[in-house]
Design an enzyme around this catalytic site. Structure first.
Site, mmCIF file in Angstrom:
data_model
loop_
_atom_site.group_PDB
_atom_site.id
_atom_site.type_symbol
_atom_site.label_atom_id
_atom_site.label_comp_id
_atom_site.label_asym_id
_atom_site.label_seq_id
_atom_site.Cartn_x
_atom_site.Cartn_y
_atom_site.Cartn_z
ATOM 1 N N HIS A 13 0.875 -1.195 0.000
ATOM 2 C CA HIS A 13 0.000 0.000 0.000
ATOM 3 C C HIS A 13 0.902 1.232 0.000
ATOM 4 O O HIS A 13 1.511 1.557 1.015
ATOM 5 C CB HIS A 13 -0.908 0.015 1.232
ATOM 6 C CG HIS A 13 -1.835 1.191 1.289
ATOM 7 N ND1 HIS A 13 -3.156 1.069 1.636
ATOM 8 C CD2 HIS A 13 -1.646 2.505 1.035
ATOM 9 C CE1 HIS A 13 -3.734 2.253 1.598
ATOM 10 N NE2 HIS A 13 -2.824 3.149 1.241
ATOM 11 N N HIS A 15 1.528 5.393 -1.712
ATOM 12 C CA HIS A 15 1.142 6.558 -2.514
ATOM 13 C C HIS A 15 2.389 7.141 -3.179
ATOM 14 O O HIS A 15 3.300 7.590 -2.485
ATOM 15 C CB HIS A 15 0.485 7.632 -1.636
ATOM 16 C CG HIS A 15 -0.792 7.154 -1.025
ATOM 17 N ND1 HIS A 15 -2.011 7.301 -1.641
ATOM 18 C CD2 HIS A 15 -1.038 6.483 0.130
ATOM 19 C CE1 HIS A 15 -2.957 6.753 -0.888
ATOM 20 N NE2 HIS A 15 -2.380 6.247 0.195
ATOM 21 N N LEU A 16 2.394 7.126 -4.499
ATOM 22 C CA LEU A 16 3.544 7.673 -5.230
ATOM 23 C C LEU A 16 3.247 9.036 -5.843
ATOM 24 O O LEU A 16 4.178 9.712 -6.289
ATOM 25 C CB LEU A 16 3.987 6.703 -6.339
ATOM 26 C CG LEU A 16 4.741 5.453 -5.893
ATOM 27 C CD1 LEU A 16 4.997 4.539 -7.095
ATOM 28 C CD2 LEU A 16 6.061 5.809 -5.211
ATOM 29 N N LYS A 99 -9.355 -0.448 -5.675
ATOM 30 C CA LYS A 99 -9.398 0.207 -4.373
ATOM 31 C C LYS A 99 -10.774 0.817 -4.109
ATOM 32 O O LYS A 99 -11.282 1.594 -4.920
ATOM 33 C CB LYS A 99 -8.331 1.312 -4.325
ATOM 34 C CG LYS A 99 -8.327 2.141 -3.044
ATOM 35 C CD LYS A 99 -7.760 1.369 -1.865
ATOM 36 C CE LYS A 99 -7.864 2.170 -0.577
ATOM 37 N NZ LYS A 99 -6.593 2.481 0.019
ATOM 38 N N HIS A 136 -10.379 1.002 1.946
ATOM 39 C CA HIS A 136 -10.171 2.017 2.983
ATOM 40 C C HIS A 136 -11.350 1.838 3.933
ATOM 41 O O HIS A 136 -12.452 2.318 3.657
ATOM 42 C CB HIS A 136 -10.120 3.431 2.412
ATOM 43 C CG HIS A 136 -9.835 4.445 3.483
ATOM 44 N ND1 HIS A 136 -8.625 5.078 3.613
ATOM 45 C CD2 HIS A 136 -10.594 4.872 4.522
ATOM 46 C CE1 HIS A 136 -8.654 5.866 4.677
ATOM 47 N NE2 HIS A 136 -9.839 5.765 5.241
ATOM 48 N N HIS A 174 -4.442 -0.834 5.961
ATOM 49 C CA HIS A 174 -4.021 -0.054 7.131
ATOM 50 C C HIS A 174 -4.969 -0.196 8.325
ATOM 51 O O HIS A 174 -5.588 0.784 8.767
ATOM 52 C CB HIS A 174 -3.800 1.421 6.792
ATOM 53 C CG HIS A 174 -4.843 2.071 5.913
ATOM 54 N ND1 HIS A 174 -6.181 2.041 6.200
ATOM 55 C CD2 HIS A 174 -4.733 2.777 4.767
ATOM 56 C CE1 HIS A 174 -6.841 2.697 5.265
ATOM 57 N NE2 HIS A 174 -5.975 3.153 4.385
ATOM 58 N N ASP A 247 1.422 2.675 3.475
ATOM 59 C CA ASP A 247 0.594 3.869 3.300
ATOM 60 C C ASP A 247 1.444 5.134 3.357
ATOM 61 O O ASP A 247 0.963 6.198 3.771
ATOM 62 C CB ASP A 247 -0.538 3.937 4.340
ATOM 63 C CG ASP A 247 -1.665 4.874 3.921
ATOM 64 O OD1 ASP A 247 -1.697 5.279 2.743
ATOM 65 O OD2 ASP A 247 -2.504 5.207 4.770
ATOM 66 N N ALA A 263 -3.952 14.518 5.610
ATOM 67 C CA ALA A 263 -3.637 13.263 6.293
ATOM 68 C C ALA A 263 -2.544 12.525 5.539
ATOM 69 O O ALA A 263 -2.607 12.393 4.320
ATOM 70 C CB ALA A 263 -4.884 12.393 6.365
HETATM 71 O O1 DOR Z 1 -3.297 9.283 5.718
HETATM 72 C C1 DOR Z 1 -3.690 9.006 4.597
HETATM 73 N N1 DOR Z 1 -3.177 9.583 3.490
HETATM 74 N N2 DOR Z 1 -4.670 8.109 4.461
HETATM 75 C C2 DOR Z 1 -5.250 7.844 3.284
HETATM 76 O O2 DOR Z 1 -6.145 7.050 3.234
HETATM 77 C C3 DOR Z 1 -4.847 8.587 2.066
HETATM 78 C C4 DOR Z 1 -3.497 9.112 2.193
HETATM 79 C C5 DOR Z 1 -3.151 10.133 1.145
HETATM 80 O O3 DOR Z 1 -3.406 9.887 -0.036
HETATM 81 O O4 DOR Z 1 -2.579 11.169 1.489
HETATM 82 ZN ZN ZN Z 2 -3.340 5.055 1.599
#
Ligand code: DOR
Ligand code: ZN
Length: 346
Positions: A13, A15-16, A99, A136, A174, A247, A263
């Site tokens: 999991h 995020h790029l 997702k 999620h 997560h 994450d 977040a």
């Molecule tokens: O903390 C988070 N950041 N939770 C998520 O589900 C998305 C992620 C984000 O893309 O920044």
């Molecule tokens: Zn995530």
């Protein structure tokens, strides 16, 4: 000196992002990880096979020469998603999961699902072809307290869905609660859960006591200490239903350190060192390999990596940059608040 050699790990999991941020964060992951499940919550989101192929090609074009890394692509489930496109995406081999973001649950989730009934044809297709659904797992109902959103999701969304479609393969992404840990453990071979590095380290006091710490704020938000301890027991249990999904979610400092901060914790840079530290604290270093390199491939029906990675415990603590520089601004690297001695050496 202690050393630890493992099959090269994967991040299930991640995020790029895209553009300048992708360029800044991709090497941080590719340095240590062979593969990652890449989240589709771009703006606009990665919805179709064509979107996923184009994003995959942008990632590969950004990968610095000499680095080996395979992005495992995901599709962002919308109420307009075409089941036939999802089936083609799975058959292409490029897309490894879909997702589910409940609309409004987190960053860029506004195109997510409001009414699960509208995506049942897609979920039925996925159940038939064995394509995993990454969830999620938080409800977004304003009446539900943010600290209860995961447990309520399990009871009111996930469990009914799995009873209706037992063949659907689901990853609870997560997990942050005892309830998530327990639900994953009883789910059988079609259910798994990822655990982040930061949720093994933080409880909600770390975010809120003695001042508000925006770089510890993520979603799902860290919970009480007993939940953190349950996550530690799960991750170090050796149970193959739990595996690493960091994450790691970069946001520039200006968007984190704000009146309404985004977040996400950015942990790609130091995740492996932190995990070795945590597993050693739990007297479970022998189980790190399963958590970072074996359980994930087993669930996703992929081979374990043949390349390896070595960590060494040294008297001097690891040092990381406080921030990495991106073309869109600085991104703060997760600071665990304690010294870590497990250095990644190869
Ligand atoms: O903390 C988070 N950041 N939770 C998520 O589900 C998305 C992620 C984000 O893309 O920044
Ligand atoms: Zn995530």
């Amino acid at each position: 000196m202690q050393t630890l050699t493992l099959p090269r790990p994967d991040d299930w999991h991640l995020h790029l992002r895209d553009g300048a941020m992708l360029q800044a964060v991709l090497p941080e992951t590719a340095r240590h990880f062979a593969r990652a499940i890449v989240m589709p919550n771009l703006v606009p989101p990665v919805v179709t096979l064509d979107d996923a192929r184009a994003y995959h090609d942008r990632i590969m074009a950004t990968l610095p020469p000499g680095m080996a890394f395979q992005p495992l692509m995901t599709l962002y489930l919308t109420e307009g998603t075409d089941p036939a496109d999802v089936e083609r995406a799975a058959a292409s081999g490029l897309v490894k999961a879909v997702k589910l973001y409940p609309a409004g649950a987190t960053t860029n989730s506004q195109s997510g699902v409001r009414d699960l009934a509208k995506v049942m044809p897609v979920l039925e297709t996925m159940a038939r072809i064995g394509l995993p659904l990454c969830t999620h797992g938080e409800v977004t109902t304003p009446e539900v307290d943010i600290f209860d959103r995961e447990a309520v999701f399990i009871d009111t969304v996930l469990d009914p869905l799995r009873r209706r479609l037992p063949e659907l393969r689901v990853v609870m992404e997560h997990i942050t609660t005892e309830e998530g840990v327990a639900y994953a453990a009883q789910g059988g071979e079609n259910l798994a859960a990822t655990i982040t590095t930061h949720h093994l380290i933080l409880n909600r006091n770390h975010i809120l006591a003695g001042g508000i710490r925006p770089h510890y704020y993520c979603l799902p938000v860290a919970k009480r200490e007993r939940h953190r301890l349950a996550l530690r027991r799960a991750a170090t249990s050796g149970n193959p239903c739990y595996f690493l999904g960091t994450d790691s979610a970069p946001h520039v400092d200006a968007l984190k350190e704000a009146a309404c901060g985004c977040a996400g914790c950015f942990t790609a840079t130091n995740t492996l060192s932190l995990l070795a530290h945590v597993f050693e604290e739990e007297s479970a270093l022998d189980r790190l390999e399963g958590f970072v390199a074996r359980h994930g491939p087993a669930f996703y029906r992929l081979p374990v990596n043949t390349a390896t990675i070595t960590l060494e415990k040294r008297p001097d603590p690891c040092t990381w940059p406080e921030k990495i520089v991106s073309g869109s601004g600085p991104v703060t690297v997760f600071n665990p608040g304690f010294p870590v001695h497990w250095h990644v050496v190869t």
